[in-house]
Design a protein around this motif. Sequence first.
Motif, PDB file in Angstrom:
ATOM      1  N   PRO B 161      -7.318   5.819 -53.127  1.00 33.03           N
ATOM      2  CA  PRO B 161      -6.595   6.256 -51.934  1.00 33.03           C
ATOM      3  C   PRO B 161      -5.092   6.118 -52.063  1.00 33.03           C
ATOM      4  CG  PRO B 161      -8.501   4.977 -51.330  1.00 33.03           C
ATOM      5  CD  PRO B 161      -8.416   4.913 -52.821  1.00 33.03           C
ATOM      6  N   LYS B 162      -4.658   5.027 -52.679  1.00 35.23           N
ATOM      7  CA  LYS B 162      -3.224   4.818 -52.787  1.00 35.23           C
ATOM      8  C   LYS B 162      -2.598   5.935 -53.630  1.00 35.23           C
ATOM      9  CE  LYS B 162      -0.287   0.794 -53.215  1.00 35.23           C
ATOM     10  NZ  LYS B 162      -0.216  -0.552 -53.761  1.00 35.23           N
ATOM     11  N   ALA B 163      -3.235   6.201 -54.760  1.00 38.70           N
ATOM     12  CA  ALA B 163      -2.703   7.253 -55.626  1.00 38.70           C
ATOM     13  C   ALA B 163      -2.766   8.598 -54.920  1.00 38.70           C
ATOM     14  CB  ALA B 163      -3.489   7.300 -56.925  1.00 38.70           C
ATOM     15  N   ALA B 164      -3.837   8.796 -54.171  1.00 40.43           N
ATOM     16  CA  ALA B 164      -3.984  10.075 -53.482  1.00 40.43           C
ATOM     17  C   ALA B 164      -2.881  10.253 -52.458  1.00 40.43           C
ATOM     18  CB  ALA B 164      -5.354  10.145 -52.815  1.00 40.43           C
ATOM     19  N   ILE B 165      -2.579   9.193 -51.735  1.00 42.16           N
ATOM     20  CA  ILE B 165      -1.514   9.293 -50.736  1.00 42.16           C
ATOM     21  C   ILE B 165      -0.190   9.555 -51.426  1.00 42.16           C
ATOM     22  CG2 ILE B 165      -0.197   7.965 -49.050  1.00 42.16           C
ATOM     23  CD1 ILE B 165      -2.778   6.748 -48.116  1.00 42.16           C
TER      24      ILE B 165
ATOM     25  N   LEU C 426      -6.499   7.283 -43.149  1.00 42.81           N
ATOM     26  CA  LEU C 426      -7.807   7.370 -42.513  1.00 42.81           C
ATOM     27  C   LEU C 426      -8.740   8.268 -43.314  1.00 42.81           C
ATOM     28  CD1 LEU C 426      -9.632   6.744 -40.184  1.00 42.81           C
ATOM     29  CD2 LEU C 426      -8.557   8.526 -38.865  1.00 42.81           C
ATOM     30  N   ALA C 427      -8.200   9.409 -43.714  1.00 42.26           N
ATOM     31  CA  ALA C 427      -9.053  10.356 -44.438  1.00 42.26           C
ATOM     32  C   ALA C 427      -9.581   9.726 -45.711  1.00 42.26           C
ATOM     33  CB  ALA C 427      -8.257  11.621 -44.760  1.00 42.26           C
ATOM     34  N   PHE C 428      -8.714   9.013 -46.396  1.00 42.91           N
ATOM     35  CA  PHE C 428      -9.133   8.470 -47.678  1.00 42.91           C
ATOM     36  C   PHE C 428      -9.993   7.236 -47.511  1.00 42.91           C
ATOM     37  CE2 PHE C 428      -5.275  10.567 -49.777  1.00 42.91           C
ATOM     38  CZ  PHE C 428      -5.920  11.776 -49.651  1.00 42.91           C
TER      39      PHE C 428
END
Lengths: 110, 507, 505, 192, 646
Positions: B161-165, C426-428
């Motif tokens: 998630p961090k990388a995705a953000i 939230l999505a992730f």
Amino acid sequence: MTPASHLLQQEIPLTWYLLLSAALFSLGVIGFLIKRNLITVFMSIELMLNAVNLSFVTFAHQWHMVKGQIFVFFVMMVAAAEAAVGLAIIIAVFRARTTLAVDRIDLMKL
Amino acid sequence: MAINESILTWILLVPLAGAVLVALLPDRGKLPAWLALLTSLVSFGLTLHLPAHFVLGQHGFQYEINRPWIENPAIFYHVGVDGLSLWLVVLVGLLAPVGVLASWNAIKDRRKVFYALFLVQQTAMFGVFISLDLMVYYGFWELSLVPMAILIAMYGRKDGPKAAIKFFLFTFIPSAPLLVAILWLYARTGTFDFVELRLLIDSGSMPTGALWWVALAFLFAFAVKVPVFPLHGWLADTFTEAPVAMAMVVAGKLGLYSMLRFHVGLFPVQSRAVAPILVALAVIGILYGACLALVQRDFWRLLAFAAISHLSLITLGIYGLTFTGWDGAIYQILNHGVVDAALFLLLGILETRYATSQIAAYGGLASRVPQTATLFVITSLAMIGLPMLNGFVGEFLILSSTFTGVSHGWAIAATLGVILGAAYMLWLVQRLFYGPESELAMRPAADLRLGELAVLWPLAILMLVMGLAPAIWIPSIENRIGIPALKGSTALPASSLSVSFQGEGQQ
Amino acid sequence: MNSVPDIYRILPEVILTLTGVLVMLVDASLPPGLPRRSLGWVAATGTAVAYLASIWQLSLPVGTGFYATVETSPFTVFFHALICGIVLVALLLSLDSLPEDSHHQGEYYALVVFGAVGMCLLTAAIELLVVFIALEISSIATYVLAGYRKETARGPEAAIKYFLLGSFATAFLLYGVALIFGATGTTQIYDIANLAPSAQNHSLVLAALALMLVGILFKVSAVPFHVWTPDVYEGAPSPVVALMSTAPKAAAFALLLRVVYEMFPTLHSVWAPLLSIVAVLSMTVGNLAALRQQNVKRMLAYSSIAHAGYLLAAFAGMGNAGIAAASFYVAAYAAMNVGIFAVVTVVSGYDENLPMIQDFRGLIYRSPLLGGLLIFFLASLVGIPFTGGFFGKFYSFSAAVGGGAVWLAIIGLLNSGLAAAYYLRLAFAAAQRPSDETGLTRSYEPRAGVAVIAALLFAVAATLILGIVPGDVLHAAQTGAHTLQPPPPTATEVIGIATTQPRVP
Amino acid sequence: MLHEPSLSLPGFAPALPVCDGTMHLILFVLFAGLCLAGAINLLLQSHPINSALSLIVVMTSLAVLYLLLGAEFLAAAQVIVYAGAIMVLFTFVVMLLNAGREERTLGSRVARAVGFPAVVTILGVLATVILRAQGLGSASLHDGITSTEELSAVLFTKLLLPFEVTSVLILIAILGAVALARHGDGERMDGK
Amino acid sequence: MNEHLNLWLIPLLPFAGFVINGLLGRRLPKSLVTAIALLAPLVSFGVVLNAVKASGAGLVLPYSETCPIGWINAGALHVDFSFVFDQLSLVMLLVVTGVGFLIHIYSVGYMSHEEGYWRFFSYMNLFMFFMTVLVLAGNALLMFVGWEGVGLASYLLIGFYYKKNSAADAGKKAFIVNRIGDFGFLIGMFLLLANFGTLSFSEIGAKLAASPAWTGGVLTVIALCLLLGATGKSAQLPLYVWLPDAMEGPTPVSALIHAATMVTAGVYMIARTHAIFDRSPFALSVVAVVGAATALFAATIGLVQNDIKRVLAYSTISQLGYMFLGCGVTAYSAAIFHLMTHAFFKALLFLAAGSVIHGMGGEQDLRKMGGLRKKMPVTFWTMTAAVFAIAGFPPFAGFFSKDAILYAAFLQGTTGKLLWFVGVVTALLTAFYMFRLWYLTFLGESRSHDVHPHESPWSMLGPLSILALLSVGGGWIGIERFGAFLAPAVGRQTGEGGSAQLEILLILLAVAVAALGWFMAHRLYHQRPEGAAQLAAAMPTGYKLLLNKYFVDEIYSYTFVKPLLAFSRFILGWVVDTAVLGGLAWLLGGIALLGGAILQRWQSGNLRSYAAWLAFGAAALLLFVLVPWTSVLASFPVFHMNVAGH
């Protein structure tokens, strides 16, 4: 026309009424800001509504329009309805939290 | 001829339909994967139609469709390809089945979500390359972020998630000025159409001061997407976290294509003015990426910095503003796509089998997995620009045109960076495959499976063919719109597209 | 002369009122102890009929009724249909999420439907008295609904905060009405529009504008009148938030459009920069504050503040473009926000503890449908193309750019980039593989009934339609925008409240 | 039409028998003072009951001012509805909840730091606006009084819709009050 | 009338061999692998012979073949697949395919027990492919293909024993150092493109011929760039460092690639582009100096090395230096002549050394050999021929070619005489270390007892013998005839002040020097075997310096490699990427989060605060609307904004 001349003519300038209305309104706002009890806060709002009503009546007088007065009439009705609901809400708050202190109703923050 | 008119629509619709189908059918076993494979093969087949029926020498866009979509603001479903986008579409088509096969074993759960999003991503990429209406283009541009981001988050290796953000913000925020710029253009001209806008901008009727900002906004969005140094902050994390099939499509193509089409192609004057800065940044990027690739411990990160280096080279080709350089840049985008795909595939296979991406853990694998080693070496050689393999042609075109058409100094520096490329890639090869067998190598692990071979060998052969016979590609690449179509041009015209040019390098 | 019976002008409102009454009657006649879920279906059916009725109103000639207190025009139809749609979805959502055996279901559905009457009327009213009453109706309904989980600690708190601050803001609005009455001698919007520019006391008009804006901006939760929003959304039941974050806002925006574009068009140079500043403040404050939020409902509350900002950016646009953009955005915002709250409702239930982001972790693994929908709606909120949110933002900022406020568009779009950070969190979280130790202890088994699925479908369909083929809706918004202009002054209506002249669009 | 200039009709006596100008001034000053005093007292009193009584003073005084402005019906309604009904409701609730003195809670610094300057500004701006306003005219006891009849004539024709709609408002208020205040079957859910 | 020579077959057959063996070799029987691997270069050799025959039969040279489909045809750049066959490529092709074929045969025996037999041969074929491409290339870019390609083959073959870290390291080092040279080649090509607009050798030559006054300037730069490329490939100073390490590869590889063919590519390239070098006296003198310096430098290191292959490696570098020297004094034909003879005897040396190593069971340390003469007679005698050839004794091949170079150098004025002197000293050293090797290996007593040396199989000895014959007789053609033959391709050097007497004098001197070297080696390593050690002990610093190869690897490591890595890791990686760029992103994010934290505090939960904010908002709105901002702001000239006003 100076107020003095009004005095002589025995007429009250509508400005005075409006100023009174503004003052009452401001007092209402202050009341909201300083009162510590939900019910008195609500009363402050009623005070504000009354102040507005005074403006309406004053303007109705100025324009010789019935509508201003009718507006006030409706505001009264609304105030009544609001009072019913508002007090019901206050009762619900009291039941849930056993307090009416405004500053304690701050469970939800940030 | 009817198919020629609707082929682009089909190319868009097939992966989308596949995505919907995958999403609707149950997530049972490999069913989604098979469906995705089928869909991607069909769409690849469709894309092959484009070069097959591409008319060389015909001016303008081909397979063009221009239908109103939204009345006000006037958005048209305007798609078409020229030499610039033709092969990129095919490349995306090619990478689709490759991506599916790359994920075949790597994706073990929630296949349905994965493949559906994968196909949506395909649609978005196709859309970006064929859209000629700026709004439609922008739509696909933004859309392409979403499946990528979600899949990074879902299938991230350590901290998805961090990388995705990070990925999303890095690429999403710069598109804000892009949209504003597009809106400004529309407010000014009343059209989103690329062709019309180009003529309008060309006619000099637009206020130049504002055009500067508009062009800059375009450039900024593209530069982050490429990424151009120093805007590359997202790339390493994305490479490290993204599933292989997604990582192989994330960098480069979209941004570089957009630079050519919508920055250089749309704002010739403005892009010419910023070109020196871009050239400088590109050269810095080449060296910077190469240097940092030398010292990485994780092969995904190494690949990321290598990618920065290679993408910067292409940027150099674009902003050298020479005709040959553009040929080379476009060709190199294709090369990079193929080579990177193969590299990702191979490293992904290694990571799946050995469960680590730390280079230090590897060593001595060559005798255990000889096929992998062989293909890896071939791919690495293509990457470092060994003649006869594809990387060389693009590199040479870009570097030579930079040398002859732009600046000796920058070209020399860039060449130095390219030379450095050999160092990190061969070192990687050595640390992974050669030397005494590491503890890791002792683990039982199968060499490439049939499916993997079936992808990698064609890719390897493609590298060879692209290296030996660029003649298959380059004539159609030169048949492009938006940038002057005269051979041997050194640079863009000052204000008009119809100015003739000096020969390149003829003294 | 207007040949349309007046009652046709308020047909949706009438239908909704009758529906409300019917719900009450049925509720009263049902013996206690019997499930009252069917009341929801009654209400939903009535709302659906009202929706159809409002669409039918398109066939009416544009004009006013009841002595020029309400009007029917494409503008009103647009918002009527929108509000009815939202209410319908909210009702369907409530049907499956309201606890079966408690909570005065009868009153709940009646309140929702009556609230809808107020909201619809608010968009149709062209007389400030009606505006005031309609606003109060919708407000009181939402005050009560906000505190509907009265046995919890947070429910009544939400209600009292909303109620007191709402009344406080209404008092300002009312004062503004009084002043405009004082300045022009009328409270009929067309008359005001005609009289205000030539009013003797122009500063009175200006003060009236400012004070009215206080009340309206409070309703749309624009900064600095947004303070109630997070607390109220947190305390209110999720299905109610789905409703109250959209329908009353839509109505309030309709009112805002009417006030600024129809009532004070000549003051454009005053309110346009004002609203631009408020827009920038709203989006920035909303987005920044949402960044660190762990509570999903609060986060979405801040997000709705930011969206109010995006929406207000459209007001920088010139005339019709601005109105159309704002209307469209309201629709898009409503579609996606109802959707996301529907998902939150289904995931966390009516009796939810506070839905935290970590509670959503791995949602896509637990329930692919819900997870996918969550991500879809979040994508729309982010403004990803081919969703309603994208075109909403697009039109809004397009209008701003068209109006010359390029800076506003830049700030707005940068803000939407900033916003992506928390939406994605939230999505992730939903997309992340659930790890064993996080243990979904607080998980709630989603009850996916027919109604809730229908609600989600409606929201998804609306968001997608607005994102892929926004043409029709945009056309409707534009047609509406054309009708939102004061008619030219005629001798008979210089002073007075009544006009029976049919209005020329 | 509603805009007949004078609403005083022949045959109606002036509202107050003592139609002396000085009287008007005295009445205004007296009741305006009462109003303000009541309002201030409302703020100062710490017991809700006292505040409520102060508010009643304000309202009643306002009723007199309404009369001075010729709003006869409103004056009556003010006393009946506001002072009579609403404030009784307030007092009732105060009693019901046994609300004592206000707690001395920490309070809000923001209210002081932001709120008071804001109030002063609001008052200042409004006062400036009002003082600058031209042609507001004045009120005297010679002005006519609006008859209830006339009022209702308008109310039930031109303003029929708001009047009818008010019924919905009342309905919704009742519904809401019932839903919120009723100790009901709803609590069954809380057992778990 | 030019018949079709099918030149394309020359590279393509080995390529086919590479593909077949590379893809299928693992599964094919060994004999088939062998057959394919041998057949490919053999047929190539045949095609070459056919071409030679055709040229003898009146074929007009240069003869060229161009693939009808161009290679790179983009923008202003046009490059074809064109093969050129002229005298120069004829000689090179003969050497490459001929010697190459012999070494292939040799490898069959040498590699017979290796695990990756098929892999080895496929790589060898690949090498043949690239080498022939390099030789045949009609333009610089195609030459670059072969150029890089042989580097690749070299990389693969050096790293053949990839499980050994040293082998893998050496392969990588070879490739990367070569790449540095390639950098020069690339820049040279860019300059060619920029100045000539073409990369075709014939066109460049034609353009140069058309402007006879064009000298120096950019041509010098081009020449120097090409020279950089050549120093990389031909292991000259300063890029020679990879070649000694390259001995990690199997010995046939060392023979073929790192002695006979690939490393001479630099010389070939200079000869091929001699038209450019000829126009730049400065570049030529640089070539000569580099060559001479390398020759001497490598020879000194060769004096003390103990690894048999390393000695040969340094000798190769040294001999390549001679060739550069020859080129530098425009004695291209002499350089090519030496290239050819060197290919014979150096291949022979390596193969013989390989035979020794083979016989010794993999032992490469000279100090552990000795007395092999009896055990490996064929090897001994062939090796002897080679040693005499390299030492420059007449009538061995090396004698003719080396002297041709030295003589040409001597004729080049004062500098030339200095270079000649260096060459002569190098010749002394060469003779010394070659005979040192010879003595240590074959003569004296065996110094290791646990190995049992045996003669190699005939598949190895056959090639040895043929090469021995060539080493003996390869030079008999004579520089005069050879030079005359090559003249159409590389021009004919003109030495002033040359005479038969001078030539003979110099020859005698050279032979004397070689004899001196032999004598010294004889003294130190045969008569008094402890003498060498004493000598080393007498000059510890010098000996250590030589033994450690002047510490050049270490110097490179500490001046280039480590600083680069440290710079990348710390300055770029930590400071720029992590601290500055990462920090910037972090800072922006941090500011946003901080802003969020502050704005969250706004949401205090307190109703009265909320009301205060509402009041504040109302006040702000009132002020905004009612204060005529434009006139207020107009008093501050800074704000000429279009704020709302009225």
